[in-house]
Design a protein around this motif. Structure first.
Motif, mmCIF file in Angstrom:
data_model
loop_
_atom_site.group_PDB
_atom_site.id
_atom_site.type_symbol
_atom_site.label_atom_id
_atom_site.label_comp_id
_atom_site.label_asym_id
_atom_site.label_seq_id
_atom_site.Cartn_x
_atom_site.Cartn_y
_atom_site.Cartn_z
ATOM 1 N N TYR A 1 56.621 22.490 -31.403
ATOM 2 C CA TYR A 1 57.539 23.538 -31.856
ATOM 3 C C TYR A 1 57.694 23.577 -33.383
ATOM 4 N N PHE A 2 57.266 22.507 -34.062
ATOM 5 C CA PHE A 2 57.387 22.460 -35.523
ATOM 6 C C PHE A 2 56.199 23.120 -36.228
ATOM 7 N N THR A 3 55.204 23.579 -35.465
ATOM 8 C CA THR A 3 54.028 24.211 -36.066
ATOM 9 C C THR A 3 54.079 25.732 -35.941
ATOM 10 N N ASP A 4 55.252 26.265 -35.737
ATOM 11 C CA ASP A 4 55.420 27.719 -35.653
ATOM 12 C C ASP A 4 54.957 28.364 -36.968
ATOM 13 N N SER A 5 54.138 29.402 -36.874
ATOM 14 C CA SER A 5 53.622 30.059 -38.076
ATOM 15 C C SER A 5 53.108 31.442 -37.719
ATOM 16 N N THR A 6 52.582 32.141 -38.723
ATOM 17 C CA THR A 6 52.052 33.484 -38.491
ATOM 18 C C THR A 6 50.828 33.466 -37.588
ATOM 19 N N ILE A 7 50.119 32.342 -37.551
ATOM 20 C CA ILE A 7 48.926 32.271 -36.708
ATOM 21 C C ILE A 7 49.274 32.004 -35.250
ATOM 22 N N TRP A 8 50.449 31.386 -35.014
ATOM 23 C CA TRP A 8 50.933 31.138 -33.646
ATOM 24 C C TRP A 8 52.374 31.646 -33.544
ATOM 25 N N PRO A 9 52.570 32.947 -33.550
ATOM 26 C CA PRO A 9 53.937 33.493 -33.655
ATOM 27 C C PRO A 9 54.791 33.299 -32.408
ATOM 28 N N HIS A 10 54.179 32.958 -31.282
ATOM 29 C CA HIS A 10 54.927 32.892 -30.022
ATOM 30 C C HIS A 10 55.235 31.460 -29.579
ATOM 31 N N ILE A 11 54.959 30.484 -30.453
ATOM 32 C CA ILE A 11 55.185 29.092 -30.063
ATOM 33 C C ILE A 11 56.639 28.846 -29.654
ATOM 34 N N HIS A 12 57.563 29.402 -30.410
ATOM 35 C CA HIS A 12 58.982 29.123 -30.144
ATOM 36 C C HIS A 12 59.457 29.718 -28.827
ATOM 37 N N VAL B 1 57.719 29.416 -25.961
ATOM 38 C CA VAL B 1 57.167 28.620 -24.857
ATOM 39 C C VAL B 1 58.279 27.763 -24.260
ATOM 40 N N PRO B 2 58.540 27.876 -22.957
ATOM 41 C CA PRO B 2 59.594 27.055 -22.349
ATOM 42 C C PRO B 2 59.215 25.582 -22.320
ATOM 43 N N VAL B 3 60.223 24.728 -22.375
ATOM 44 C CA VAL B 3 59.974 23.287 -22.410
ATOM 45 C C VAL B 3 59.235 22.824 -21.159
ATOM 46 N N TRP B 4 59.581 23.394 -19.996
ATOM 47 C CA TRP B 4 58.928 22.956 -18.752
ATOM 48 C C TRP B 4 57.428 23.191 -18.815
ATOM 49 N N LYS B 5 57.022 24.313 -19.422
ATOM 50 C CA LYS B 5 55.597 24.620 -19.520
ATOM 51 C C LYS B 5 54.901 23.670 -20.491
ATOM 52 N N LEU B 6 55.587 23.347 -21.591
ATOM 53 C CA LEU B 6 55.050 22.371 -22.531
ATOM 54 C C LEU B 6 54.832 21.024 -21.853
ATOM 55 N N LEU B 7 55.795 20.593 -21.035
ATOM 56 C CA LEU B 7 55.678 19.301 -20.354
ATOM 57 C C LEU B 7 54.552 19.306 -19.329
ATOM 58 N N VAL B 8 54.378 20.412 -18.626
ATOM 59 C CA VAL B 8 53.280 20.521 -17.660
ATOM 60 C C VAL B 8 51.935 20.433 -18.373
ATOM 61 N N VAL B 9 51.814 21.156 -19.486
ATOM 62 C CA VAL B 9 50.577 21.118 -20.266
ATOM 63 C C VAL B 9 50.308 19.690 -20.764
ATOM 64 N N MET B 10 51.335 18.993 -21.198
ATOM 65 C CA MET B 10 51.165 17.625 -21.673
ATOM 66 C C MET B 10 50.702 16.700 -20.544
ATOM 67 N N LEU B 11 51.345 16.806 -19.381
ATOM 68 C CA LEU B 11 50.994 15.923 -18.267
ATOM 69 C C LEU B 11 49.583 16.172 -17.773
ATOM 70 N N ILE B 12 49.186 17.440 -17.705
ATOM 71 C CA ILE B 12 47.809 17.742 -17.315
ATOM 72 C C ILE B 12 46.851 17.261 -18.405
ATOM 73 N N PRO C 1 43.628 26.214 -17.483
ATOM 74 C CA PRO C 1 43.211 27.622 -17.476
ATOM 75 C C PRO C 1 43.868 28.383 -18.621
ATOM 76 N N LEU C 2 43.335 29.552 -18.916
ATOM 77 C CA LEU C 2 43.858 30.351 -20.018
ATOM 78 C C LEU C 2 45.320 30.730 -19.817
ATOM 79 N N SER C 3 45.755 30.790 -18.569
ATOM 80 C CA SER C 3 47.156 31.129 -18.301
ATOM 81 C C SER C 3 48.116 30.065 -18.810
ATOM 82 N N MET C 4 47.610 28.864 -19.068
ATOM 83 C CA MET C 4 48.433 27.766 -19.581
ATOM 84 C C MET C 4 48.174 27.498 -21.065
ATOM 85 N N ASP C 5 47.499 28.420 -21.730
ATOM 86 C CA ASP C 5 47.225 28.259 -23.150
ATOM 87 C C ASP C 5 48.481 28.605 -23.948
#
Length: 386
Positions: free
Chosen positions: A102-113, A115-126, A134-138
């Motif tokens: 969440y600290f890398t929010d910028s113009t290149i990744w404008p939608h980072i903030h 992203v729900p925490v649960w999705k971030l945790l799922v991505v981390m665990l996988i 899959p692209l749906s979890m990008d």
């Protein structure tokens, strides 16, 4: 030449050092990448070929370390050794990527903030498993299979090659393996020459195109390295570490060949590097003699640092890329202090990760999984590395 440790299999010190040289150039490549206008003008234009060098080196080292042990070694035992060596830093890299996401929010990744925490945790665990997302979890927006630690894709293909080796390709005779390597080499040349960009770059997205690129990139170098470990007859080479390091740097820093008009020429260059030059570097490095304690210490330091540096540096590169994207039109002359600071931070982070986390965890896993091989007093210096 091989360096001997009491009670251990001989160890190739110069190959350790070369792995470190290549890892450092990877960091340079990633720091130069956001300053380039495209794939034609990165000042470290072929830095991504370091991955192919790592694959070849890995095949060579694993063939040397394990080919003669399968009378007692099981598939499960082999896989435990690879998990023990590779997985701790995979987990650390994904965790650091999640903690800093969440600290890398910028113009290149404008939608980072958003992203729900649960999705971030799922991505981390996988991500801990290295299974492709899959692209749906990008959650970052770069169409990567591991958006928390960009380099994770190459470790996925490293495991694929390791499993193929252990499940059956290790049983191939040298002639059969040579035929397999020849077919894989032809596929590599075809990919490089016919690629839309005239290169082998790719493998980080879960789709048909990138899976083909990733498999093609790993199959030739890994199994060519295995073949080299079986058939090479080494002769002493003086100053091998210096000359091999220079050759690796020259290959990876080489400017684009053929420009935008003749992309296939660059494909031929990359094919030549992977099929001819990289095996030559490995052969020279394995034949080389470490001349003195200073060279020995340099090779050991670079070898120890290489994998932690590769697996953790992109956590800091995300911040650097965000900074560059927020300062449109910034030049190399303006960016180099920040790039240097990021590089030095990556080295410090890698060394801290090695000493405070990776080595203790691996020692604990060895004592837990292989108590007869690694009693409490055993040293851990002669393990084959990625």
């Amino acid at each position: 030449m091989k360096n001997y440790t009491l009670g251990k299999k001989p160890h190739y010190k110069i190959l350790d050092g070369l792995r470190g040289v290549a890892a450092i150039i990877v960091v340079f490549f990633h720091l130069a990448e956001p300053l380039a206008t495209g794939h034609l003008d990165n000042i470290v234009n072929h830095g991504y070929l370091a991955v192919d060098f790592f694959f070849l080196l890995s095949g060579f080292v694993l063939g040397y370390a394990y080919d003669d042990r399968w009378t007692t070694l099981t598939f499960g035992g082999f896989l435990r050794r690879r998990v023990e060596r590779l997985q701790p830093l995979v987990i650390l890299g994904m965790t650091l990527g999640a903690l800093t996401f969440y600290f890398t929010d910028s113009t290149i990744w404008p939608h980072i903030h958003t992203v729900p925490v649960w999705k971030l945790l799922v991505v981390m665990l996988i991500g801990y498993t290295l299974l492709p997302l899959p692209l749906s979890m990008d959650i970052r927006g770069w169409e990567e299979m591991h958006p928390l630690n960009s380099v994770g894709w190459s470790l996925f293909f490293e495991y694929v090659a390791n499993i193929l080796y252990a499940l059956g390709l290790r049983k191939l005779s040298n002639k059969a393996l040579a035929c397999f390597v020849a077919v894989a080499g032809a596929a590599l040349v075809h990919l490089a020459v016919t690629s839309p960009n005239g290169d082998v770059a790719g493998g980080w997205t879960l789709n048909v195109e990138h899976m083909r690129i990733g498999l093609t990139r790993v199959l030739f170098p890994f199994f060519a390295g295995l073949l080299l470990s079986r058939v090479a007859r080494f002769i002493p080479i003086t100053n091998a570490f210096f000359w091999c390091s220079l050759l690796v740097a020259a290959i990876l820093f080489m400017p684009r060949i053929g420009g935008a008009e003749h992309l296939w020429l660059n494909g031929l260059y990359e094919s030549f590097c992977i099929i001819i030059l990289f095996p030559l570097v490995i052969y020279m490095g394995a034949s080389g003699v470490v001349h003195n304690q200073l060279e020995n210490k340099i090779c050991k330091f670079l070898g120890d640092l290489s994998y932690p540096l590769y697996m953790t540096h992109y956590v800091l590169v995300y911040f650097y890329v965000a900074w560059v994207s927020n300062h449109k039109g910034i030049t190399l002359q303006q960016a180099w202090p920040y790039a240097l600071l990021t590089f030095l931070g990556a080295v410090v982070l890698a060394y801290a990760s090695l000493k405070l986390y990776d080595e203790p965890i691996r020692n604990w896993l060895r004592r837990k999984w292989r108590p007869r091989e690694y009693p409490l007093s055993a040293a851990s210096s002669a393990q084959p590395t990625h």
